[in-house]
Design a protein around this motif. Structure first.
Motif, PDB file in Angstrom:
ATOM      1  N   LEU A 325      27.278   0.151  15.416  1.00  0.00           N
ATOM      2  CA  LEU A 325      27.922  -1.165  15.218  1.00  0.00           C
ATOM      3  C   LEU A 325      26.673  -1.753  14.463  1.00  0.00           C
ATOM      4  O   LEU A 325      25.746  -2.189  15.331  1.00  0.00           O
ATOM      5  N   VAL A 326      26.648  -1.677  12.698  1.00  0.00           N
ATOM      6  CA  VAL A 326      25.063  -1.821  12.974  1.00  0.00           C
ATOM      7  C   VAL A 326      25.529  -3.744  11.495  1.00  0.00           C
ATOM      8  O   VAL A 326      26.192  -3.165  10.513  1.00  0.00           O
ATOM      9  N   ASP A 327      24.822  -4.493  11.295  1.00  0.00           N
ATOM     10  CA  ASP A 327      24.044  -5.397  10.414  1.00  0.00           C
ATOM     11  C   ASP A 327      23.557  -4.893   9.200  1.00  0.00           C
ATOM     12  O   ASP A 327      22.001  -4.880   9.760  1.00  0.00           O
ATOM     13  N   VAL A 328      23.530  -4.470   7.395  1.00  0.00           N
ATOM     14  CA  VAL A 328      22.920  -4.154   7.047  1.00  0.00           C
ATOM     15  C   VAL A 328      22.262  -5.239   6.614  1.00  0.00           C
ATOM     16  O   VAL A 328      22.754  -5.868   5.303  1.00  0.00           O
ATOM     17  N   LEU A 329      20.681  -6.008   6.807  1.00  0.00           N
ATOM     18  CA  LEU A 329      20.467  -6.687   6.315  1.00  0.00           C
ATOM     19  C   LEU A 329      19.042  -6.522   5.076  1.00  0.00           C
ATOM     20  O   LEU A 329      18.627  -5.399   5.088  1.00  0.00           O
ATOM     21  N   VAL A 330      19.101  -6.843   4.335  1.00  0.00           N
ATOM     22  CA  VAL A 330      17.930  -7.384   3.296  1.00  0.00           C
ATOM     23  C   VAL A 330      17.443  -8.446   3.008  1.00  0.00           C
ATOM     24  O   VAL A 330      17.506  -9.663   2.539  1.00  0.00           O
ATOM     25  N   ILE A 331      15.861  -8.037   3.350  1.00  0.00           N
ATOM     26  CA  ILE A 331      14.959  -9.965   3.102  1.00  0.00           C
ATOM     27  C   ILE A 331      14.993  -9.230   2.061  1.00  0.00           C
ATOM     28  O   ILE A 331      13.334  -8.259   1.605  1.00  0.00           O
ATOM     29  N   PRO A 332      14.656 -10.052   1.092  1.00  0.00           N
ATOM     30  CA  PRO A 332      13.611 -10.138   0.153  1.00  0.00           C
ATOM     31  C   PRO A 332      11.947  -9.908  -0.459  1.00  0.00           C
ATOM     32  O   PRO A 332      11.937 -11.210   0.868  1.00  0.00           O
ATOM     33  N   ALA A 333      11.259  -9.175  -1.421  1.00  0.00           N
ATOM     34  CA  ALA A 333       9.931  -9.221  -1.254  1.00  0.00           C
ATOM     35  C   ALA A 333       9.384 -10.889  -1.534  1.00  0.00           C
ATOM     36  O   ALA A 333      10.474 -11.067  -2.782  1.00  0.00           O
ATOM     37  N   HIS A 334       7.922 -11.168  -1.910  1.00  0.00           N
ATOM     38  CA  HIS A 334       7.878 -11.925  -2.485  1.00  0.00           C
ATOM     39  C   HIS A 334       7.664 -11.416  -3.706  1.00  0.00           C
ATOM     40  O   HIS A 334       7.956 -10.596  -4.539  1.00  0.00           O
ATOM     41  N   PRO A 335       8.521 -12.670  -4.820  1.00  0.00           N
ATOM     42  CA  PRO A 335       8.782 -12.310  -6.362  1.00  0.00           C
ATOM     43  C   PRO A 335       7.478 -11.369  -7.220  1.00  0.00           C
ATOM     44  O   PRO A 335       7.591 -11.127  -8.287  1.00  0.00           O
ATOM     45  N   VAL A 336       6.081 -11.502  -6.796  1.00  0.00           N
ATOM     46  CA  VAL A 336       5.311 -10.654  -7.059  1.00  0.00           C
ATOM     47  C   VAL A 336       5.015  -9.288  -6.666  1.00  0.00           C
ATOM     48  O   VAL A 336       4.913  -8.659  -8.122  1.00  0.00           O
ATOM     49  N   TRP A 337       6.279  -8.634  -6.287  1.00  0.00           N
ATOM     50  CA  TRP A 337       6.410  -7.431  -5.759  1.00  0.00           C
ATOM     51  C   TRP A 337       7.295  -7.400  -6.981  1.00  0.00           C
ATOM     52  O   TRP A 337       8.123  -5.570  -7.158  1.00  0.00           O
ATOM     53  N   TYR A 338       8.142  -7.949  -7.682  1.00  0.00           N
ATOM     54  CA  TYR A 338       9.152  -6.938  -9.043  1.00  0.00           C
ATOM     55  C   TYR A 338       8.571  -7.583 -10.193  1.00  0.00           C
ATOM     56  O   TYR A 338       9.740  -7.070 -10.918  1.00  0.00           O
ATOM     57  N   SER A 339       7.323  -7.512 -10.321  1.00  0.00           N
ATOM     58  CA  SER A 339       6.861  -7.148 -11.566  1.00  0.00           C
ATOM     59  C   SER A 339       7.110  -5.348 -12.023  1.00  0.00           C
ATOM     60  O   SER A 339       7.058  -4.762 -11.555  1.00  0.00           O
ATOM     61  N   ALA A 340       6.641  -5.726 -13.474  1.00  0.00           N
ATOM     62  CA  ALA A 340       7.343  -4.078 -13.762  1.00  0.00           C
ATOM     63  C   ALA A 340       6.071  -3.344 -12.967  1.00  0.00           C
ATOM     64  O   ALA A 340       6.022  -2.322 -12.125  1.00  0.00           O
ATOM     65  N   GLU A 341       4.765  -3.573 -12.999  1.00  0.00           N
ATOM     66  CA  GLU A 341       3.226  -2.997 -12.543  1.00  0.00           C
ATOM     67  C   GLU A 341       3.349  -2.548 -11.134  1.00  0.00           C
ATOM     68  O   GLU A 341       3.381  -1.757 -10.137  1.00  0.00           O
ATOM     69  N   ALA A 342       4.253  -3.945 -10.110  1.00  0.00           N
ATOM     70  CA  ALA A 342       4.134  -3.681  -8.729  1.00  0.00           C
ATOM     71  C   ALA A 342       5.379  -3.009  -8.377  1.00  0.00           C
ATOM     72  O   ALA A 342       5.247  -2.163  -7.818  1.00  0.00           O
ATOM     73  N   LEU A 343       6.505  -2.966  -9.357  1.00  0.00           N
ATOM     74  CA  LEU A 343       7.120  -2.184  -8.653  1.00  0.00           C
ATOM     75  C   LEU A 343       7.028  -0.576  -8.859  1.00  0.00           C
ATOM     76  O   LEU A 343       7.753   0.666  -7.820  1.00  0.00           O
ATOM     77  N   THR A 344       5.922  -0.064 -10.276  1.00  0.00           N
ATOM     78  CA  THR A 344       6.175   1.544  -9.709  1.00  0.00           C
ATOM     79  C   THR A 344       4.707   2.211  -9.286  1.00  0.00           C
ATOM     80  O   THR A 344       5.011   2.810  -8.847  1.00  0.00           O
ATOM     81  N   MET A 345       4.568   0.496  -8.131  1.00  0.00           N
ATOM     82  CA  MET A 345       3.456   0.854  -7.032  1.00  0.00           C
ATOM     83  C   MET A 345       4.363   0.758  -5.701  1.00  0.00           C
ATOM     84  O   MET A 345       4.221   1.986  -5.661  1.00  0.00           O
ATOM     85  N   VAL A 346       5.236   0.125  -5.879  1.00  0.00           N
ATOM     86  CA  VAL A 346       6.461   0.119  -4.339  1.00  0.00           C
ATOM     87  C   VAL A 346       7.727   0.163  -4.583  1.00  0.00           C
ATOM     88  O   VAL A 346       8.556  -0.260  -3.756  1.00  0.00           O
ATOM     89  N   GLY A 347       7.953   0.462  -6.142  1.00  0.00           N
ATOM     90  CA  GLY A 347       9.320   0.149  -6.038  1.00  0.00           C
ATOM     91  C   GLY A 347      10.438   1.217  -5.937  1.00  0.00           C
ATOM     92  O   GLY A 347       9.188   1.868  -5.345  1.00  0.00           O
ATOM     93  N   PRO A 348      11.486   1.908  -6.075  1.00  0.00           N
ATOM     94  CA  PRO A 348      11.855   2.740  -5.448  1.00  0.00           C
ATOM     95  C   PRO A 348      11.086   3.820  -5.818  1.00  0.00           C
ATOM     96  O   PRO A 348      11.611   5.325  -5.139  1.00  0.00           O
TER      97      PRO A 348
END
Lengths: 361, 526
Positions: A325-348
């Protein structure tokens, strides 16, 4: 941790926080490093933990981390001078004396080592890092996004050898280092991003080391999952996607590609409760995405982790079993990681999931 | 929209290639219409899928793990008819998700592009797809040799509808739900005529209500086509079954006669040589050497190696000159016996039927008795009596046990309980006494008794009194009447010439009474 200091008493909390940000790591692999750091802090006294802005802007800084495999580090423990050697050699290459060190990524073993190195060198540890969690490659940093060069860099090994490297394109660094690190025994002490305190203050993610200690205290302070999640929310914005039971572990569930050397797997969690959904967690070396009934709910660079509900502790990814039995937790990254350029690097998409990140839809 | 252009339902589409070659993992709404086929290789393409499309996943959209889950979600959002996925991308958890979302999911092994092309051809020409389906169904029906098999094909073909074979008001085969009036279902009926064109039975299909009048017409038309195709295989299977059962019974009867004739003289001659270890040479041609069972006995499904305990069933009114029981009765008994005692053969033999229990070792006496319990209804329904032989080893042992069972049944009563040879003991000698022969003698030697209206009662009473060495109390207990009644009956018997007290006459009288009881019970007179 009194204001601006890191003491031996803070090490357990720092370690627990470091584990939260690296769920694929077995706790035992940190034991040597924890003992080393505790010993240093007990002998040499408290370490200064400072915000980059509190230093003179021209003070030399380097980012330090363990590069390679954590398991290799446990098998081939450091002799103790690898990191100091790497920093000293980088000082020579960059021509600037080092007055402070910062973690390249404040997570896993790389959250502990910079503190030990700072203590060794007698310089303060910066309360900042380049990732705010951990990513696979050394140019996946806020400093790189801000234009700071990753090289020159030095990697020193337990063998007494070192590699120095200079590349015009940051993304080549990992590719060039990989073979060398294998030859050094699977891991190396990395010193990179030679810069000034002024540059680091502008380019790094501040407050991430003290945040680890706070998160660690939350985890050590309670074993009630609801309390843990509520308190973590205040520290790092953690939210619970759902609570459920693991119903399937699918290994090698999709084809692997050559860029990231880990096997893709999936964990399927059937949510409990009236509004039950199926949560599918996609794994690489970490959980890279959560699908809720097939809809992408969270994905890298979000930090996704599992809390063992019955024991109230973070569940390492290599100890999951159907029925847990588990809780699935999501911790947001620093906002800098959600720019288009950053998401290309580390996004899905960087993990083979060509879907829009939920934060950008 | 005419019948020829009415779009295919998912249920129809999965019954023809290429999906018939695949595996239907989830089919929540078989009546779902498929208007077009979409080959989706990217999620961008998937996100533009029109409603009622059947989505075939390919390339990036079929990489496994998360991709199928995400595709199912998009298909659900877009109102797609269903998702077709190559097998490598399939997982058990995805089937769960498809069920939860109510999205149809079909797994295929062929190349996704080929599948999509073929599916596009099917949906573009619905009537040709329906013709294909009927042809495929005809092939499957032609392969069936049993009524059950034919109904199985029909039920699979017309699912989620259900089909039954009905004669009058009773369901002969298939699913009984087909004859129940159910909300949202309608009935399609197809008469099945027997030989000579006489109505024999009907195929009844209960199908879900169609979405529109045109769809209803299409579905009824295709269901009728399928049911019509099933009529001939059904009749053939039915006739075959009847032929098979009679032929099988006849074959087993003959086989048992051969087995018995080849073994019986030895088994009988063995006498004291228990378990048939007499070592005498086999008699008839093809006879087994020693204890070995002939090979053809295993082909009949018989097991005779190990320990056998025979059971003989006879009609209560069986006479020695009676013919073999009718084939119909044998067929009926075999069916019921097969249900009650699976694995025990039932072979017509010598006016009755023989069965036996075969075990590796001799079972405990209590277990052996238990094995014969629970037959009361069968015996009462067909007016049967049962005798049980002792347990003996091997083929000669079986034949010996059969003979013992026959003696037991003759020596026993007609009270609906099994008579055990072990219980009968030497009284079995009485079974050898010819009842009709005794009756003929009695008519001459005891004319007054033979003429009496209560002659059966009197004979039973005298037999019981002599069985108990002259004890009226014991005899009254056995007969379940008062001691005085027994006394009155023996007095009357004396008047009719039965000299119970004459030592010289007692033995013949005793034997005669047992014979008369059997004879008069059998003829029902007295």
């Amino acid at each position: 941790m009194s204001d601006g200091e890191l003491t031996a008493e803070d090490v357990p909390a720092l370690t627990a926080g470091a584990m939260l940000y690296s769920p694929s790591l077995a706790p035992s692999s940190l034991e040597t490093t924890v003992a080393w750091l505790t010993d240093r802090l007990e002998r040499d006294g408290a370490l200064r933990l400072v915000h980059p802005r509190t230093l003179a802007p021209d003070v030399g800084c380097v980012a330090v981390c363990v590069i390679g495999s954590g398991a290799a580090l446990a098998d081939l423990p450091p002799t103790g001078d690898e990191f100091a050697t790497a920093v000293r050699e980088l000082e020579q290459l960059s021509g600037r004396p080092v007055g402070a060190v910062l973690p390249l990524s404040a997570a896993t073993v790389s959250a502990l080592v910079p503190a030990a190195v700072a203590s060794q060198l007698g310089v303060p540890l910066l309360d900042a890092d380049g990732m705010g969690r951990t990513f696979a490659l050394i140019h996946h940093t806020a400093m790189h996004l801000a234009g700071l060069p990753v090289t020159p860099l030095v990697v020193a090994g337990a063998t007494g050898e070192s590699i120095s490297l200079r590349v015009p394109d940051a993304w080549r660094a990992d590719a060039l280092l990989r073979a060398g690190i294998d030859a050094l025994g699977g891991w190396g002490a990395l010193a990179a991003y030679p810069s000034t305190a002024g540059e680091v203050a502008a380019a790094s993610l501040p407050g991430t080391v003290s945040r680890l200690v706070e998160a660690g205290r939350v985890l050590l302070g309670s074993s009630d999952p609801d309390t843990v999640v509520a308190r973590l929310a205040a520290v790092n914005g953690c939210r619970r996607v759902g609570r459920g039971r693991i119903v399937a572990l699918e290994h090698l569930s999709r084809p692997t590609d050559a860029t990231i050397p880990t096997h893709p797997s999936s964990v399927v969690v059937e949510q409990v409760g009236p509004d039950a959904r199926q949560l599918r967690l996609e794994l690489r070396s970490e959980v890279v995405a959560v699908f809720s009934d097939g809809s992408l709910t969270a994905a890298a660079p979000d930090l996704i982790t599992l809390l063992d509900v019955e024991r109230g502790v973070i569940a390492p990814l290599d100890s999951l079993w159907p029925g847990d039995l588990v809780d699935v937790l999501v911790i947001p990254a620093h906002p800098v990681w959600y720019s288009a350029e950053a998401l290309t690097m580390v996004g899905p998409a960087s993990h083979g999931i060509p879907l829009d990140h939920p934060r950008r839809r | 929209m005419s019948r020829t252009t009415a779009p295919l339902a998912l249920a129809e589409l999965v019954r023809v290639d290429p999906l018939a070659r695949g595996e239907v993992a989830v089919l929540p709404d078989p009546a779902q219409r498929v208007l077009r086929v979409e080959l989706a290789e990217t999620f961008d393409r998937l996100a533009r899928t029109p409603a009622h499309s059947l989505v075939v996943l390919h390339a990036e959209a079929a990489t496994g793990g998360w991709s199928l889950a995400a595709a199912l979600h998009v298909a659900w959002e877009r109102g797609a008819a269903g998702v077709v996925v190559p097998r490598p991308a399939m997982s058990g958890a995805s089937a769960l998700l498809a069920r939860r979302l109510g999205t149809a999911l079909v797994v295929v092994d062929d190349d996704a592009v080929d599948v999509a092309l073929e599916l596009a051809a099917r949906t573009a020409a619905p009537e040709s797809a329906r013709a294909l389906r009927v042809a495929r169904c005809a092939e499957e029906l032609a392969e069936q040799s049993t009524v059950r098999g034919v109904l199985g094909v029909l039920n699979a073909e017309l699912a989620p509808g259900v089909v039954a074979l009905v004669a009058g008001s009773s369901v002969l085969a298939g699913r009984a739900a087909a004859v129940q009036q159910r909300e949202g279902y309608r009935e399609v009926r197809m008469a099945v005529n027997g030989p000579g064109g006489r109505a024999w039975a009907a195929l009844v299909a209960s199908l879900p209500e169609a979405a529109s009048a045109v769809a209803a017409d299409v579905e009824a038309h295709s269901a009728e086509a399928v049911l019509r195709l099933a009529r001939l295989p059904l009749l053939a299977a039915w006739a075959q079954r009847r032929l098979d059962t009679s032929a099988q019974a006849e074959q087993e009867r003959a086989a048992f006669a051969v087995l018995r004739s080849s073994t019986w003289p030895r088994a009988a001659g063995a006498g004291t040589a228990h378990d048939g270890q007499d070592g005498a040479a086999g008699g008839a041609a093809g006879a087994p050497a020693g204890d070995e069972a002939p090979r053809w006995s295993t082909e009949l499904g018989w097991r005779v190696e190990g320990v056998n305990r025979a059971v003989r069933l006879e009609r209560t009114d069986l006479r020695e000159d009676d013919d073999e029981p009718t084939a119909e009765l044998t067929q009926l008994l075999r069916a019921q016996w097969g249900r009650l005692r699976p694995g025990w053969p039932l072979v017509p033999h010598d006016g009755g039927w023989v069965s036996w229990q075969n075990t590796a070792d001799e079972p405990a006496p209590a277990a052996a008795r238990r094995a014969l319990a629970g037959l009361e209804h069968l015996l009462a329904d067909h007016d049967l009596v049962v005798g049980v032989g002792a347990a003996h080893r091997g083929t000669p042992g079986l034949v010996r046990s059969v003979e013992e069972a026959r003696l037991a049944v003759r020596a026993g009563g007609s009270d609906g309980r099994a008579t055990w040879f072990e219980d009968v003991g030497v009284r079995a000698v009485l079974a050898r006494v010819s009842a009709p022969g005794v009756a003929e003698v009695a008519a001459l030697a005891l004319p007054q008794l033979a003429a009496a209206r209560d002659r059966l009662l009197l004979a039973e009473t005298v037999a019981a009194v002599l069985d108990h060495g002259g004890s009226l109390v014991a005899a009254s207990a056995e007969l379940g009447v008062h001691r005085n009644t027994v006394l009155a009956r023996t007095a009357r018997a004396r008047e009719l010439g039965l000299a119970l007290d004459d030592p010289a006459q007692r033995l013949p009288l005793h034997v005669a009474c047992h014979g008369l009881v059997r004879a008069w019970r059998a003829t029902g007179s007295g």
